[in-house]
Scaffold this motif. Structure first.
Motif, PDB file in Angstrom:
ATOM      1  N   ARG A 166      55.397  85.775  21.923  1.00  0.00           N
ATOM      2  CA  ARG A 166      56.167  85.992  20.683  1.00  0.00           C
ATOM      3  C   ARG A 166      55.262  86.090  19.465  1.00  0.00           C
ATOM      4  NH1 ARG A 166      61.111  82.281  22.290  1.00  0.00           N
ATOM      5  NH2 ARG A 166      62.268  83.865  23.420  1.00  0.00           N
ATOM      6  N   ALA A 221      53.400  79.977  27.226  1.00  0.00           N
ATOM      7  CA  ALA A 221      53.389  81.409  27.547  1.00  0.00           C
ATOM      8  C   ALA A 221      54.307  82.178  26.611  1.00  0.00           C
ATOM      9  CB  ALA A 221      53.818  81.620  28.998  1.00  0.00           C
ATOM     10  N   THR A 222      55.479  81.656  26.380  1.00  0.00           N
ATOM     11  CA  THR A 222      56.445  82.323  25.515  1.00  0.00           C
ATOM     12  C   THR A 222      55.923  82.421  24.084  1.00  0.00           C
ATOM     13  OG1 THR A 222      58.236  81.533  26.923  1.00  0.00           O
ATOM     14  CG2 THR A 222      58.845  82.283  24.725  1.00  0.00           C
ATOM     15  N   ALA A 225      49.349  84.744  28.661  1.00  0.00           N
ATOM     16  CA  ALA A 225      50.680  84.230  28.992  1.00  0.00           C
ATOM     17  C   ALA A 225      50.851  84.131  30.506  1.00  0.00           C
ATOM     18  CB  ALA A 225      51.755  85.135  28.397  1.00  0.00           C
ATOM     19  N   LEU A 277      51.868  80.987  32.898  1.00  0.00           N
ATOM     20  CA  LEU A 277      52.953  81.031  33.878  1.00  0.00           C
ATOM     21  C   LEU A 277      52.452  80.638  35.266  1.00  0.00           C
ATOM     22  CD1 LEU A 277      54.881  84.188  32.677  1.00  0.00           C
ATOM     23  CD2 LEU A 277      55.457  81.774  32.322  1.00  0.00           C
ATOM     24  N   VAL A 308      55.503  77.079  30.388  1.00  0.00           N
ATOM     25  CA  VAL A 308      56.340  78.250  30.093  1.00  0.00           C
ATOM     26  C   VAL A 308      56.488  78.406  28.587  1.00  0.00           C
ATOM     27  CG1 VAL A 308      58.671  79.214  30.272  1.00  0.00           C
ATOM     28  CG2 VAL A 308      57.589  78.214  32.280  1.00  0.00           C
ATOM     29  N   GLU A 309      56.632  77.297  27.883  1.00  0.00           N
ATOM     30  CA  GLU A 309      56.747  77.356  26.422  1.00  0.00           C
ATOM     31  C   GLU A 309      55.468  77.917  25.798  1.00  0.00           C
ATOM     32  OE1 GLU A 309      57.478  74.411  22.621  1.00  0.00           O
ATOM     33  OE2 GLU A 309      58.023  73.714  24.620  1.00  0.00           O
ATOM     34  N   GLU A 339      62.307  84.221  33.199  1.00  0.00           N
ATOM     35  CA  GLU A 339      62.624  84.758  31.879  1.00  0.00           C
ATOM     36  C   GLU A 339      61.346  85.123  31.115  1.00  0.00           C
ATOM     37  OE1 GLU A 339      64.768  83.306  27.771  1.00  0.00           O
ATOM     38  OE2 GLU A 339      65.433  82.428  29.671  1.00  0.00           O
ATOM     39  N   ALA A 340      60.348  84.242  31.168  1.00  0.00           N
ATOM     40  CA  ALA A 340      59.079  84.502  30.479  1.00  0.00           C
ATOM     41  C   ALA A 340      58.346  85.679  31.117  1.00  0.00           C
ATOM     42  CB  ALA A 340      58.206  83.259  30.476  1.00  0.00           C
ATOM     43  N   ARG A 341      58.428  85.811  32.429  1.00  0.00           N
ATOM     44  CA  ARG A 341      57.800  86.955  33.102  1.00  0.00           C
ATOM     45  C   ARG A 341      58.449  88.259  32.655  1.00  0.00           C
ATOM     46  NH1 ARG A 341      56.362  84.892  39.033  1.00  0.00           N
ATOM     47  NH2 ARG A 341      54.225  84.291  38.540  1.00  0.00           N
TER      48      ARG A 341
END
Length: 98
Positions: free
Chosen positions: A75, A70-71, A44, A48, A67-68, A26-28
């Motif tokens: 954002r 990266a997100t 980011a 990941l 992942v958080e 999802e992050a990718r």
């Protein structure tokens, strides 16, 4: 949530490899919406990569934390280069100029 003797309550689930891999995917997808040379995307993607390393070590909670990060990087778009500026990424065998 109350911890007794340091143990997690039965209702709390431990993160799984599948949850980690889904979060990374999802992050990718979010990272792919940024230009390839975007500085925030670069950072980011490093988070990941670390998430996948943690997953490979069986540390799925650390994977989800990466992942958080990266997100949030994507954002909040924390890193922006000015026009004409370039991110100078060195290869593993390179030394920075003095």
């Amino acid at each position: 949530m109350v911890l007794i003797g340091g143990a997690l309550p039965a209702s709390a689930e431990e993160p799984t490899r599948e949850a980690c891999e889904a979060a990374v995917a999802e992050a990718r997808g979010l990272a792919a919406t940024f230009p390839a040379d975007d500085a925030s995307r670069y950072f980011a993607e490093r988070h990941l990569h670390q998430a996948l390393v943690e997953a490979g070590n069986g540390e799925f909670d650390d994977c989800l934390e990466a992942v958080e990060r990266a997100t949030l990087e994507l954002r909040e778009h924390r890193h922006v280069l000015k026009p004409g500026e370039r991110l100078n990424v060195l290869q593993a065998d390179e030394l920075p100029p003095r």
